[in-house]
Design a protein around this motif. Structure first.
Motif, PDB file in Angstrom:
ATOM      1  N   ASP A   1       0.808  -1.214   0.000  1.00 59.21           N
ATOM      2  CA  ASP A   1       0.000   0.000   0.000  1.00 59.21           C
ATOM      3  C   ASP A   1       0.843   1.267   0.000  1.00 59.21           C
ATOM      4  O   ASP A   1       1.852   1.368   0.698  1.00 59.21           O
ATOM      5  CB  ASP A   1      -0.911   0.020   1.233  1.00 59.21           C
ATOM      6  CG  ASP A   1      -1.878  -1.143   1.224  1.00 59.21           C
ATOM      7  OD1 ASP A   1      -2.560  -1.341   0.203  1.00 59.21           O
ATOM      8  OD2 ASP A   1      -1.948  -1.863   2.238  1.00 59.21           O
ATOM      9  N   LEU A   2       0.389   2.225  -0.761  1.00 60.04           N
ATOM     10  CA  LEU A   2       0.999   3.551  -0.784  1.00 60.04           C
ATOM     11  C   LEU A   2       0.613   4.285   0.495  1.00 60.04           C
ATOM     12  O   LEU A   2      -0.565   4.388   0.827  1.00 60.04           O
ATOM     13  CB  LEU A   2       0.507   4.328  -2.003  1.00 60.04           C
ATOM     14  CG  LEU A   2       1.008   5.750  -2.155  1.00 60.04           C
ATOM     15  CD1 LEU A   2       2.504   5.770  -2.409  1.00 60.04           C
ATOM     16  CD2 LEU A   2       0.263   6.430  -3.300  1.00 60.04           C
ATOM     17  N   VAL A   3       1.603   4.769   1.245  1.00 52.82           N
ATOM     18  CA  VAL A   3       1.359   5.526   2.472  1.00 52.82           C
ATOM     19  C   VAL A   3       1.358   7.021   2.158  1.00 52.82           C
ATOM     20  O   VAL A   3       0.446   7.749   2.535  1.00 52.82           O
ATOM     21  CB  VAL A   3       2.403   5.194   3.561  1.00 52.82           C
ATOM     22  CG1 VAL A   3       2.232   6.081   4.783  1.00 52.82           C
ATOM     23  CG2 VAL A   3       2.325   3.725   3.940  1.00 52.82           C
ATOM     24  N   SER A   4       2.403   7.476   1.465  1.00 58.68           N
ATOM     25  CA  SER A   4       2.454   8.884   1.088  1.00 58.68           C
ATOM     26  C   SER A   4       3.348   9.070  -0.122  1.00 58.68           C
ATOM     27  O   SER A   4       4.236   8.268  -0.388  1.00 58.68           O
ATOM     28  CB  SER A   4       2.944   9.751   2.251  1.00 58.68           C
ATOM     29  OG  SER A   4       4.312   9.510   2.508  1.00 58.68           O
ATOM     30  N   LEU A   5       3.083  10.147  -0.834  1.00 61.28           N
ATOM     31  CA  LEU A   5       3.869  10.505  -2.001  1.00 61.28           C
ATOM     32  C   LEU A   5       4.087  12.006  -1.959  1.00 61.28           C
ATOM     33  O   LEU A   5       3.141  12.780  -1.836  1.00 61.28           O
ATOM     34  CB  LEU A   5       3.121  10.127  -3.282  1.00 61.28           C
ATOM     35  CG  LEU A   5       3.713  10.630  -4.602  1.00 61.28           C
ATOM     36  CD1 LEU A   5       5.084  10.020  -4.861  1.00 61.28           C
ATOM     37  CD2 LEU A   5       2.757  10.316  -5.754  1.00 61.28           C
ATOM     38  N   ARG A   6       5.351  12.411  -2.021  1.00 57.79           N
ATOM     39  CA  ARG A   6       5.695  13.832  -2.078  1.00 57.79           C
ATOM     40  C   ARG A   6       6.501  14.044  -3.353  1.00 57.79           C
ATOM     41  O   ARG A   6       7.488  13.349  -3.593  1.00 57.79           O
ATOM     42  CB  ARG A   6       6.501  14.236  -0.862  1.00 57.79           C
ATOM     43  CG  ARG A   6       5.667  14.232   0.398  1.00 57.79           C
ATOM     44  CD  ARG A   6       6.425  14.822   1.564  1.00 57.79           C
ATOM     45  NE  ARG A   6       5.585  15.062   2.711  1.00 57.79           N
ATOM     46  CZ  ARG A   6       5.101  14.139   3.512  1.00 57.79           C
ATOM     47  NH1 ARG A   6       5.327  12.878   3.259  1.00 57.79           N
ATOM     48  NH2 ARG A   6       4.354  14.452   4.558  1.00 57.79           N
ATOM     49  N   VAL A   7       6.055  14.994  -4.159  1.00 58.37           N
ATOM     50  CA  VAL A   7       6.685  15.234  -5.444  1.00 58.37           C
ATOM     51  C   VAL A   7       7.140  16.681  -5.514  1.00 58.37           C
ATOM     52  O   VAL A   7       6.367  17.597  -5.217  1.00 58.37           O
ATOM     53  CB  VAL A   7       5.698  14.938  -6.600  1.00 58.37           C
ATOM     54  CG1 VAL A   7       6.367  15.209  -7.947  1.00 58.37           C
ATOM     55  CG2 VAL A   7       5.199  13.509  -6.523  1.00 58.37           C
ATOM     56  N   GLY A   8       8.386  16.872  -5.895  1.00 60.52           N
ATOM     57  CA  GLY A   8       8.924  18.207  -6.120  1.00 60.52           C
ATOM     58  C   GLY A   8       9.373  18.328  -7.560  1.00 60.52           C
ATOM     59  O   GLY A   8       9.215  17.405  -8.359  1.00 60.52           O
ATOM     60  N   GLU A   9       9.953  19.458  -7.889  1.00 58.29           N
ATOM     61  CA  GLU A   9      10.397  19.685  -9.262  1.00 58.29           C
ATOM     62  C   GLU A   9      11.477  18.701  -9.696  1.00 58.29           C
ATOM     63  O   GLU A   9      11.514  18.264 -10.841  1.00 58.29           O
ATOM     64  CB  GLU A   9      10.926  21.120  -9.383  1.00 58.29           C
ATOM     65  CG  GLU A   9      11.221  21.534 -10.796  1.00 58.29           C
ATOM     66  CD  GLU A   9      11.557  23.006 -10.872  1.00 58.29           C
ATOM     67  OE1 GLU A   9      12.609  23.312 -11.458  1.00 58.29           O
ATOM     68  OE2 GLU A   9      10.793  23.835 -10.340  1.00 58.29           O
ATOM     69  N   ASP A  10      12.354  18.318  -8.757  1.00 58.77           N
ATOM     70  CA  ASP A  10      13.454  17.433  -9.111  1.00 58.77           C
ATOM     71  C   ASP A  10      13.583  16.213  -8.199  1.00 58.77           C
ATOM     72  O   ASP A  10      14.639  15.597  -8.105  1.00 58.77           O
ATOM     73  CB  ASP A  10      14.767  18.210  -9.117  1.00 58.77           C
ATOM     74  CG  ASP A  10      15.091  18.813  -7.751  1.00 58.77           C
ATOM     75  OD1 ASP A  10      14.226  18.778  -6.849  1.00 58.77           O
ATOM     76  OD2 ASP A  10      16.214  19.324  -7.595  1.00 58.77           O
ATOM     77  N   PHE A  11      12.507  15.837  -7.539  1.00 61.73           N
ATOM     78  CA  PHE A  11      12.555  14.667  -6.666  1.00 61.73           C
ATOM     79  C   PHE A  11      11.142  14.129  -6.428  1.00 61.73           C
ATOM     80  O   PHE A  11      10.153  14.790  -6.694  1.00 61.73           O
ATOM     81  CB  PHE A  11      13.178  15.013  -5.305  1.00 61.73           C
ATOM     82  CG  PHE A  11      12.243  15.795  -4.413  1.00 61.73           C
ATOM     83  CD1 PHE A  11      11.441  15.143  -3.488  1.00 61.73           C
ATOM     84  CD2 PHE A  11      12.136  17.177  -4.526  1.00 61.73           C
ATOM     85  CE1 PHE A  11      10.562  15.863  -2.687  1.00 61.73           C
ATOM     86  CE2 PHE A  11      11.272  17.896  -3.738  1.00 61.73           C
ATOM     87  CZ  PHE A  11      10.480  17.235  -2.810  1.00 61.73           C
ATOM     88  N   TRP A  12      11.097  12.907  -5.915  1.00 63.54           N
ATOM     89  CA  TRP A  12       9.873  12.391  -5.320  1.00 63.54           C
ATOM     90  C   TRP A  12      10.247  11.405  -4.237  1.00 63.54           C
ATOM     91  O   TRP A  12      11.279  10.750  -4.303  1.00 63.54           O
ATOM     92  CB  TRP A  12       8.862  11.828  -6.312  1.00 63.54           C
ATOM     93  CG  TRP A  12       9.294  10.945  -7.435  1.00 63.54           C
ATOM     94  CD1 TRP A  12       9.987  11.319  -8.541  1.00 63.54           C
ATOM     95  CD2 TRP A  12       9.024   9.554  -7.593  1.00 63.54           C
ATOM     96  NE1 TRP A  12      10.148  10.242  -9.382  1.00 63.54           N
ATOM     97  CE2 TRP A  12       9.568   9.153  -8.827  1.00 63.54           C
ATOM     98  CE3 TRP A  12       8.371   8.604  -6.820  1.00 63.54           C
ATOM     99  CZ2 TRP A  12       9.482   7.849  -9.297  1.00 63.54           C
ATOM    100  CZ3 TRP A  12       8.281   7.308  -7.299  1.00 63.54           C
ATOM    101  CH2 TRP A  12       8.835   6.953  -8.513  1.00 63.54           C
TER     102      TRP A  12
END
Length: 140
Positions: free
Chosen positions: A75-86
């Motif tokens: 299961d996916l708990v959290s996803l954080r996406v930035g301009e040059d990372f995730w």
């Protein structure tokens, strides 16, 4: 860590003695992560994850033995996406073939450059992984 878990399963006879676990481990990790790589679509369900895992290890798992984690959930708990990372946090859960609870935290840190993955770092709760795969849930 995945390699050592597969080795332990091989030592217990649940994976074929001639299985190439050094190839299986990164294949499992890569295939699992690729399922979730498309951030535009909804995350795959447990059935899709089970299908990938069982396909990757199908030749290595002995036919007469139960699945390593019959009720595997990824299961996916959290996803954080930035301009040059995730950064992605996962939870692997279920019940091991030995009857122990599987509750393992996973995380990926991905650096992106020019729209492509530049680096990927994966982290697994190794203690929880070993405990989950040990007979009767006891770490060996």
């Amino acid at each position: 860590m995945i390699t050592s878990c597969l080795a332990a399963e091989r030592d217990r006879g649940r994976i074929a003695a001639d299985a190439d676990i050094d190839a299986l481990a990164p294949t499992l990790i890569g295939a699992g992560h690729l399922l979730f790589a498309d951030r535009e679509a909804t995350p795959p369900d447990a059935g899709a994850v089970r299908k990938v895992v069982t396909t990757v290890i199908a030749e290595a798992v002995r036919d007469a033995r139960p699945e390593l984690v019959p009720d595997l959930a990824f299961d996916l708990v959290s996803l954080r996406v930035g301009e040059d990372f995730w950064v992605v946090q996962w939870k692997l859960s279920g019940t091991s073939a030995a009857g122990g609870a599987v509750d393992i935290d996973l995380a990926d840190f991905v650096l992106v450059e020019n729209g492509a993955v530049k680096e990927k770092h994966s982290y697994v709760d190794g203690v929880a992984m070993q405990a989950a795969m040990a007979p009767n849930g006891a770490a060996s």
